[in-house]
Scaffold this motif. Sequence first.
Motif, mmCIF file in Angstrom:
data_model
loop_
_atom_site.group_PDB
_atom_site.id
_atom_site.type_symbol
_atom_site.label_atom_id
_atom_site.label_comp_id
_atom_site.label_asym_id
_atom_site.label_seq_id
_atom_site.Cartn_x
_atom_site.Cartn_y
_atom_site.Cartn_z
ATOM 1 N N PRO A 263 0.828 -1.210 0.000
ATOM 2 C CA PRO A 263 0.000 0.000 0.000
ATOM 3 C C PRO A 263 0.860 1.257 0.000
ATOM 4 O O PRO A 263 1.849 1.362 0.720
ATOM 5 N N ASP A 264 0.448 2.208 -0.836
ATOM 6 C CA ASP A 264 1.181 3.460 -0.977
ATOM 7 C C ASP A 264 0.326 4.608 -0.452
ATOM 8 O O ASP A 264 -0.674 4.392 0.251
ATOM 9 N N LEU A 265 0.691 5.839 -0.792
ATOM 10 C CA LEU A 265 -0.044 7.000 -0.309
ATOM 11 C C LEU A 265 -1.492 6.983 -0.797
ATOM 12 O O LEU A 265 -2.407 7.362 -0.060
ATOM 13 N N ARG A 266 -1.714 6.547 -2.026
ATOM 14 C CA ARG A 266 -3.092 6.471 -2.532
ATOM 15 C C ARG A 266 -3.933 5.544 -1.671
ATOM 16 O O ARG A 266 -5.078 5.839 -1.328
ATOM 17 N N TRP A 267 -3.357 4.393 -1.315
ATOM 18 C CA TRP A 267 -4.033 3.444 -0.432
ATOM 19 C C TRP A 267 -4.307 4.091 0.926
ATOM 20 O O TRP A 267 -5.397 3.949 1.496
ATOM 21 N N LEU A 268 -3.316 4.760 1.458
ATOM 22 C CA LEU A 268 -3.438 5.348 2.790
ATOM 23 C C LEU A 268 -4.583 6.360 2.833
ATOM 24 O O LEU A 268 -5.387 6.369 3.775
ATOM 25 N N LEU A 269 -4.684 7.208 1.811
ATOM 26 C CA LEU A 269 -5.748 8.201 1.799
ATOM 27 C C LEU A 269 -7.112 7.551 1.576
ATOM 28 O O LEU A 269 -8.115 7.950 2.181
ATOM 29 N N CYS A 303 -5.470 18.135 8.042
ATOM 30 C CA CYS A 303 -4.067 18.402 7.740
ATOM 31 C C CYS A 303 -3.900 18.639 6.246
ATOM 32 O O CYS A 303 -4.778 18.330 5.440
ATOM 33 N N VAL A 304 -2.756 19.191 5.899
ATOM 34 C CA VAL A 304 -2.289 19.221 4.519
ATOM 35 C C VAL A 304 -1.370 18.025 4.339
ATOM 36 O O VAL A 304 -0.479 17.795 5.170
ATOM 37 N N VAL A 305 -1.584 17.260 3.296
ATOM 38 C CA VAL A 305 -0.787 16.057 3.031
ATOM 39 C C VAL A 305 0.061 16.278 1.793
ATOM 40 O O VAL A 305 -0.435 16.754 0.769
ATOM 41 N N LEU A 306 1.327 15.945 1.883
ATOM 42 C CA LEU A 306 2.152 15.887 0.686
ATOM 43 C C LEU A 306 3.056 14.673 0.804
ATOM 44 O O LEU A 306 3.584 14.377 1.874
ATOM 45 N N GLY A 307 3.166 13.950 -0.282
ATOM 46 C CA GLY A 307 3.954 12.731 -0.203
ATOM 47 C C GLY A 307 4.305 12.172 -1.557
ATOM 48 O O GLY A 307 3.729 12.543 -2.593
ATOM 49 N N HIS A 308 5.265 11.275 -1.545
ATOM 50 C CA HIS A 308 5.689 10.623 -2.779
ATOM 51 C C HIS A 308 4.565 9.747 -3.319
ATOM 52 O O HIS A 308 3.876 9.073 -2.564
ATOM 53 N N GLU A 309 4.413 9.783 -4.618
ATOM 54 C CA GLU A 309 3.422 8.953 -5.284
ATOM 55 C C GLU A 309 4.151 7.866 -6.052
ATOM 56 O O GLU A 309 4.920 8.158 -6.973
#
Length: 501
Positions: A263-269, A303-309
């Motif tokens: 799972p990546d950031l897309r999964w997490l959100l 929150c504001v989220v920024l992360g590697h995709e």
Amino acid sequence: METLQKTRHLNAVELIDTVLDPGSFNSWDTPPAQPAADEKYRRDLDAAARKSGTDESVLTGEGFIRGRRVAVIVSEFAFLAGSIGQAAAERITAAVERATAERLPLLAGPASGGTRMQEGTLAFLAMVKITAAVHRHRQEGLPYLVYLRHPTTGGVMASWGSLGHVTVAEPGALLGFLGPRVFEALNGEPFPEGVQVSENLFHKGLIDAVAPPQELPEILDRALNILLPGPAEPAPAPETVQTRPADADGWASIQISRNTRRPDLRWLLAAGAADALPLNGTGQGENDPGLQLALARFGRQSCVVLGHERPRDPDTPAMGPGSLREARRGMKLAEELGLPLLTVIDTAGAALSKEAEEGGLAGEIARSLQDLVGLQSPSVSVLLGQGAGGGALALLPADRIIAAQHAWLSPLPPEGASAILHRTTEFAPSIAMQQGVNVTSLYGNGLVDHIVDERPDAAVEPKDFCRRMAQAIEYELSAAASTPAAERVARRWAKFRQLGR
């Protein structure tokens, strides 16, 4: 939210009726005080009022969106092409100032050909005072949301139309600084097609979404629920606060982290956040696929989220300097709106290319580090999977650092370090152990504060893992937000100052 469907262009009253709760609009407008004008201009103003049914090119007031009080400024294009003269500029400025004084979020819906040519330079200069009022509104931590309508050009696009925290555009809208008719008159040929269209601006990272007016209430409600969450009670401590490093060496974690099903950031959100509203690009003409920017809620914590995709395709370019410029947009949003910042690290490394070098990748990493170290907002960083090189380091500094059990952090992928030291990649497993890249070492050295276990690997339990991670994020965001800013920044500096000592 992007769409290519055709939309009928609504006038000001229709847009207000579409976006605001029924019957909730209350006008703030008083009769405009027009500047001295010749007879022809007075006739033009009278004709514009009869044609549009309004007394000026903008309507201002307040109303409710899903029960939340908001201020609105909406252009009426039928009044002299929505142009902004001195009276209209004064109306806009007064409305922005009232919204600021009454602590209201502000929605602007421009549709304008720019400043009013009949009033010359003074109308042109009025864009400065509108911009100043918007600046003060934003500096007060109040949301400024923009819906760009067809058409929006000239001085309006170059001032209050381009300053939104979140900017959505009408499908197929003509949007740009240059009026196409002006270009053709000056150059004897039409301006290239498809450049000044909302969908192209979205693809170029200049706006956040393209959506018809009917979708605005839902979008704005979601945005405001995140941007103006209200006081939140401290989040309960999740079970993961008791988690300690597992018995896994660095090389094993690296192999697990590279599983394409992890799972990546897309999964997490999608599986962990209560809501997430994606933003798009730097707002300055870049839209690098290596980073995702969003507004989100984890439990009750906004929150504001920024992360590697993670790339969906192996041919997708690695994270470039544009990604970090987009990240720094997110940092500024967090500070300006008083929201916590969440960074998510999951990268095999930044781009190694001519384009990245010429685009200033090294400088963007440095500026990102500088901004994060001194960030006034509460911050939490998540080591979600791979953490290679400067691309990972650029999103790391935070008040609290959470790590997935099999995440890792290294100056280079171990194969690269092995090639440097031994001219072969065969020593990668032992290099990983020597460098202390795994969570056990990172926790022991005081970098990682909170570990989220994998049972036994996040790839085989993605939803459950993301839910545990989301609970840990809510808890750490809440804890960071409860600490006074000066103390929080001092602790952050001290944390990184002490590493390795």
